[in-house]
Design a protein around this motif. Sequence first.
Motif, PDB file in Angstrom:
ATOM      1  N   PHE A 118       0.823  -1.210   0.000  1.00  0.00           N
ATOM      2  CA  PHE A 118       0.000   0.000   0.000  1.00  0.00           C
ATOM      3  C   PHE A 118       0.856   1.259   0.000  1.00  0.00           C
ATOM      4  CE2 PHE A 118      -2.892  -2.803   2.760  1.00  0.00           C
ATOM      5  CZ  PHE A 118      -3.496  -3.365   1.655  1.00  0.00           C
ATOM      6  N   ASP A 119       0.493   2.178  -0.867  1.00  0.00           N
ATOM      7  CA  ASP A 119       1.113   3.499  -0.871  1.00  0.00           C
ATOM      8  C   ASP A 119       0.340   4.462   0.009  1.00  0.00           C
ATOM      9  OD1 ASP A 119       3.285   3.285  -2.996  1.00  0.00           O
ATOM     10  OD2 ASP A 119       1.540   2.462  -4.029  1.00  0.00           O
ATOM     11  N   ALA A 120      -0.925   4.149   0.248  1.00  0.00           N
ATOM     12  CA  ALA A 120      -1.772   5.003   1.075  1.00  0.00           C
ATOM     13  C   ALA A 120      -2.845   4.144   1.726  1.00  0.00           C
ATOM     14  CB  ALA A 120      -2.426   6.095   0.223  1.00  0.00           C
ATOM     15  N   VAL A 121      -3.241   4.539   2.917  1.00  0.00           N
ATOM     16  CA  VAL A 121      -4.359   3.923   3.615  1.00  0.00           C
ATOM     17  C   VAL A 121      -5.383   5.029   3.826  1.00  0.00           C
ATOM     18  CG1 VAL A 121      -5.123   2.804   5.740  1.00  0.00           C
ATOM     19  CG2 VAL A 121      -2.910   2.201   4.749  1.00  0.00           C
ATOM     20  N   LEU A 122      -6.622   4.738   3.471  1.00  0.00           N
ATOM     21  CA  LEU A 122      -7.713   5.708   3.619  1.00  0.00           C
ATOM     22  C   LEU A 122      -8.541   5.327   4.839  1.00  0.00           C
ATOM     23  CD1 LEU A 122      -8.840   5.621  -0.129  1.00  0.00           C
ATOM     24  CD2 LEU A 122      -7.120   7.116   0.931  1.00  0.00           C
ATOM     25  N   TYR A 123      -8.932   6.312   5.618  1.00  0.00           N
ATOM     26  CA  TYR A 123      -9.748   6.065   6.807  1.00  0.00           C
ATOM     27  C   TYR A 123     -11.127   6.668   6.601  1.00  0.00           C
ATOM     28  CZ  TYR A 123      -5.261   5.014   8.992  1.00  0.00           C
ATOM     29  OH  TYR A 123      -4.048   4.469   9.293  1.00  0.00           O
ATOM     30  N   VAL A 124     -12.149   6.021   7.156  1.00  0.00           N
ATOM     31  CA  VAL A 124     -13.512   6.525   7.012  1.00  0.00           C
ATOM     32  C   VAL A 124     -13.877   7.535   8.097  1.00  0.00           C
ATOM     33  CG1 VAL A 124     -14.331   4.478   5.796  1.00  0.00           C
ATOM     34  CG2 VAL A 124     -14.544   4.586   8.273  1.00  0.00           C
ATOM     35  N   SER A 125     -13.106   7.559   9.174  1.00  0.00           N
ATOM     36  CA  SER A 125     -13.401   8.492  10.256  1.00  0.00           C
ATOM     37  C   SER A 125     -12.175   8.620  11.154  1.00  0.00           C
ATOM     38  CB  SER A 125     -14.580   7.991  11.101  1.00  0.00           C
ATOM     39  OG  SER A 125     -14.207   6.820  11.812  1.00  0.00           O
ATOM     40  N   ALA A 126     -12.194   9.637  11.978  1.00  0.00           N
ATOM     41  CA  ALA A 126     -11.109   9.812  12.949  1.00  0.00           C
ATOM     42  C   ALA A 126     -11.110   8.659  13.952  1.00  0.00           C
ATOM     43  CB  ALA A 126     -11.259  11.154  13.672  1.00  0.00           C
ATOM     44  N   ALA A 127     -12.292   8.173  14.337  1.00  0.00           N
ATOM     45  CA  ALA A 127     -12.379   7.054  15.285  1.00  0.00           C
ATOM     46  C   ALA A 127     -11.769   5.786  14.683  1.00  0.00           C
ATOM     47  CB  ALA A 127     -13.839   6.805  15.668  1.00  0.00           C
ATOM     48  N   GLN A 128     -12.044   5.537  13.416  1.00  0.00           N
ATOM     49  CA  GLN A 128     -11.464   4.362  12.777  1.00  0.00           C
ATOM     50  C   GLN A 128      -9.942   4.505  12.687  1.00  0.00           C
ATOM     51  OE1 GLN A 128     -11.110   3.824   8.704  1.00  0.00           O
ATOM     52  NE2 GLN A 128     -11.812   1.695   8.697  1.00  0.00           N
ATOM     53  N   ARG A 129      -9.488   5.694  12.382  1.00  0.00           N
ATOM     54  CA  ARG A 129      -8.038   5.912  12.302  1.00  0.00           C
ATOM     55  C   ARG A 129      -7.378   5.627  13.654  1.00  0.00           C
ATOM     56  NH1 ARG A 129      -4.823  10.721   9.278  1.00  0.00           N
ATOM     57  NH2 ARG A 129      -2.762   9.868   9.662  1.00  0.00           N
ATOM     58  N   ARG A 130      -8.001   6.108  14.738  1.00  0.00           N
ATOM     59  CA  ARG A 130      -7.446   5.848  16.073  1.00  0.00           C
ATOM     60  C   ARG A 130      -7.404   4.355  16.389  1.00  0.00           C
ATOM     61  NH1 ARG A 130     -10.561  10.395  17.191  1.00  0.00           N
ATOM     62  NH2 ARG A 130     -12.232   9.126  18.078  1.00  0.00           N
ATOM     63  N   ALA A 131      -8.363   3.599  15.859  1.00  0.00           N
ATOM     64  CA  ALA A 131      -8.405   2.161  16.122  1.00  0.00           C
ATOM     65  C   ALA A 131      -7.403   1.386  15.254  1.00  0.00           C
ATOM     66  CB  ALA A 131      -9.814   1.625  15.866  1.00  0.00           C
ATOM     67  N   LEU A 132      -7.259   1.761  14.000  1.00  0.00           N
ATOM     68  CA  LEU A 132      -6.447   0.970  13.075  1.00  0.00           C
ATOM     69  C   LEU A 132      -5.001   1.423  12.944  1.00  0.00           C
ATOM     70  CD1 LEU A 132      -8.915   0.325  10.121  1.00  0.00           C
ATOM     71  CD2 LEU A 132      -8.409  -1.131  12.085  1.00  0.00           C
ATOM     72  N   GLU A 133      -4.762   2.720  13.003  1.00  0.00           N
ATOM     73  CA  GLU A 133      -3.410   3.213  12.741  1.00  0.00           C
ATOM     74  C   GLU A 133      -2.353   2.627  13.682  1.00  0.00           C
ATOM     75  OE1 GLU A 133      -1.903   7.253  10.953  1.00  0.00           O
ATOM     76  OE2 GLU A 133      -2.438   7.515  13.080  1.00  0.00           O
ATOM     77  N   PRO A 134      -2.620   2.497  14.983  1.00  0.00           N
ATOM     78  CA  PRO A 134      -1.601   1.875  15.836  1.00  0.00           C
ATOM     79  C   PRO A 134      -1.273   0.442  15.418  1.00  0.00           C
ATOM     80  CG  PRO A 134      -3.219   3.021  17.183  1.00  0.00           C
ATOM     81  CD  PRO A 134      -3.754   3.003  15.776  1.00  0.00           C
ATOM     82  N   GLN A 135      -2.285  -0.302  14.979  1.00  0.00           N
ATOM     83  CA  GLN A 135      -2.036  -1.665  14.513  1.00  0.00           C
ATOM     84  C   GLN A 135      -1.200  -1.653  13.235  1.00  0.00           C
ATOM     85  OE1 GLN A 135      -5.435  -4.466  14.895  1.00  0.00           O
ATOM     86  NE2 GLN A 135      -6.562  -2.614  15.460  1.00  0.00           N
ATOM     87  N   TYR A 136      -1.535  -0.743  12.323  1.00  0.00           N
ATOM     88  CA  TYR A 136      -0.752  -0.619  11.087  1.00  0.00           C
ATOM     89  C   TYR A 136       0.706  -0.278  11.405  1.00  0.00           C
ATOM     90  CZ  TYR A 136      -5.088  -0.397   8.270  1.00  0.00           C
ATOM     91  OH  TYR A 136      -6.276  -0.660   7.652  1.00  0.00           O
ATOM     92  N   ARG A 137       0.895   0.654  12.331  1.00  0.00           N
ATOM     93  CA  ARG A 137       2.269   1.051  12.681  1.00  0.00           C
ATOM     94  C   ARG A 137       3.061  -0.114  13.283  1.00  0.00           C
ATOM     95  NH1 ARG A 137       3.239   6.293  11.915  1.00  0.00           N
ATOM     96  NH2 ARG A 137       1.504   7.744  11.910  1.00  0.00           N
ATOM     97  N   ARG A 138       2.411  -0.906  14.148  1.00  0.00           N
ATOM     98  CA  ARG A 138       3.091  -2.065  14.727  1.00  0.00           C
ATOM     99  C   ARG A 138       3.462  -3.080  13.649  1.00  0.00           C
ATOM    100  NH1 ARG A 138      -0.732  -1.229  18.906  1.00  0.00           N
ATOM    101  NH2 ARG A 138      -2.043  -2.896  18.122  1.00  0.00           N
ATOM    102  N   ILE A 139       2.573  -3.301  12.700  1.00  0.00           N
ATOM    103  CA  ILE A 139       2.867  -4.230  11.601  1.00  0.00           C
ATOM    104  C   ILE A 139       4.056  -3.717  10.796  1.00  0.00           C
ATOM    105  CG2 ILE A 139       2.010  -5.136   9.398  1.00  0.00           C
ATOM    106  CD1 ILE A 139      -0.803  -5.139  10.763  1.00  0.00           C
ATOM    107  N   LEU A 140       4.035  -2.443  10.455  1.00  0.00           N
ATOM    108  CA  LEU A 140       5.103  -1.868   9.638  1.00  0.00           C
ATOM    109  C   LEU A 140       6.436  -1.821  10.375  1.00  0.00           C
ATOM    110  CD1 LEU A 140       3.083   0.976   7.913  1.00  0.00           C
ATOM    111  CD2 LEU A 140       3.973  -1.111   6.845  1.00  0.00           C
ATOM    112  N   SER A 141       6.378  -1.759  11.710  1.00  0.00           N
ATOM    113  CA  SER A 141       7.625  -1.727  12.479  1.00  0.00           C
ATOM    114  C   SER A 141       8.171  -3.133  12.727  1.00  0.00           C
ATOM    115  CB  SER A 141       7.420  -1.004  13.812  1.00  0.00           C
ATOM    116  OG  SER A 141       6.655  -1.809  14.696  1.00  0.00           O
ATOM    117  N   GLY A 142       7.383  -4.152  12.409  1.00  0.00           N
ATOM    118  CA  GLY A 142       7.839  -5.525  12.575  1.00  0.00           C
ATOM    119  C   GLY A 142       7.724  -6.063  13.980  1.00  0.00           C
ATOM    120  N   GLU A 143       6.907  -5.436  14.818  1.00  0.00           N
ATOM    121  CA  GLU A 143       6.740  -5.936  16.180  1.00  0.00           C
ATOM    122  C   GLU A 143       6.184  -7.350  16.151  1.00  0.00           C
ATOM    123  OE1 GLU A 143       4.671  -3.548  19.018  1.00  0.00           O
ATOM    124  OE2 GLU A 143       5.678  -1.726  18.357  1.00  0.00           O
TER     125      GLU A 143
END
Length: 158
Positions: A118-143
Amino acid sequence: MKIFFFGWPGLIGGADTKLGHLLRLLRSEFDLTVVPSQPMWQLDEAGRRRLDDLNIPYALLPDLPGRLDGWGVSLCNDEFLVSGQAVEARRRGLRLAWSNEMMCLFPAERGALTLGLFDAVLYVSAAQRRALEPQYRRILSGESNLRPVECQPTEMEC
């Protein structure tokens, strides 16, 4: 700008209906093509008629040119990830934007993130972003201790 939407516009709720609305809104501003995730969608005569009325072309990925320019966008379409279409779209030159549309991750979504599809991730709301973005960051960091909430939605849920 050329945008290839991977999916098929629907009429009853969910991401497929959102796609139908987006196509109406974006058709005068962008060069759009709809790429069904499965060949059976091209049997949907009413869907084809709606796209024809909007002058939006549709084609299966194998029927498109070998080299593509622009963006590929998928709205909560797990089949886009599982079928290998995302990898093939990237191989053909598209930049990819993914929109989950839900509050939980697909297993294939985690794999696509790990592969850097993915070059970009689109969010449907600020609440969804708060729920998903930390998980995305952990995946991308290789945790390695990542245990995100997963879902196996049906087509009606997405």
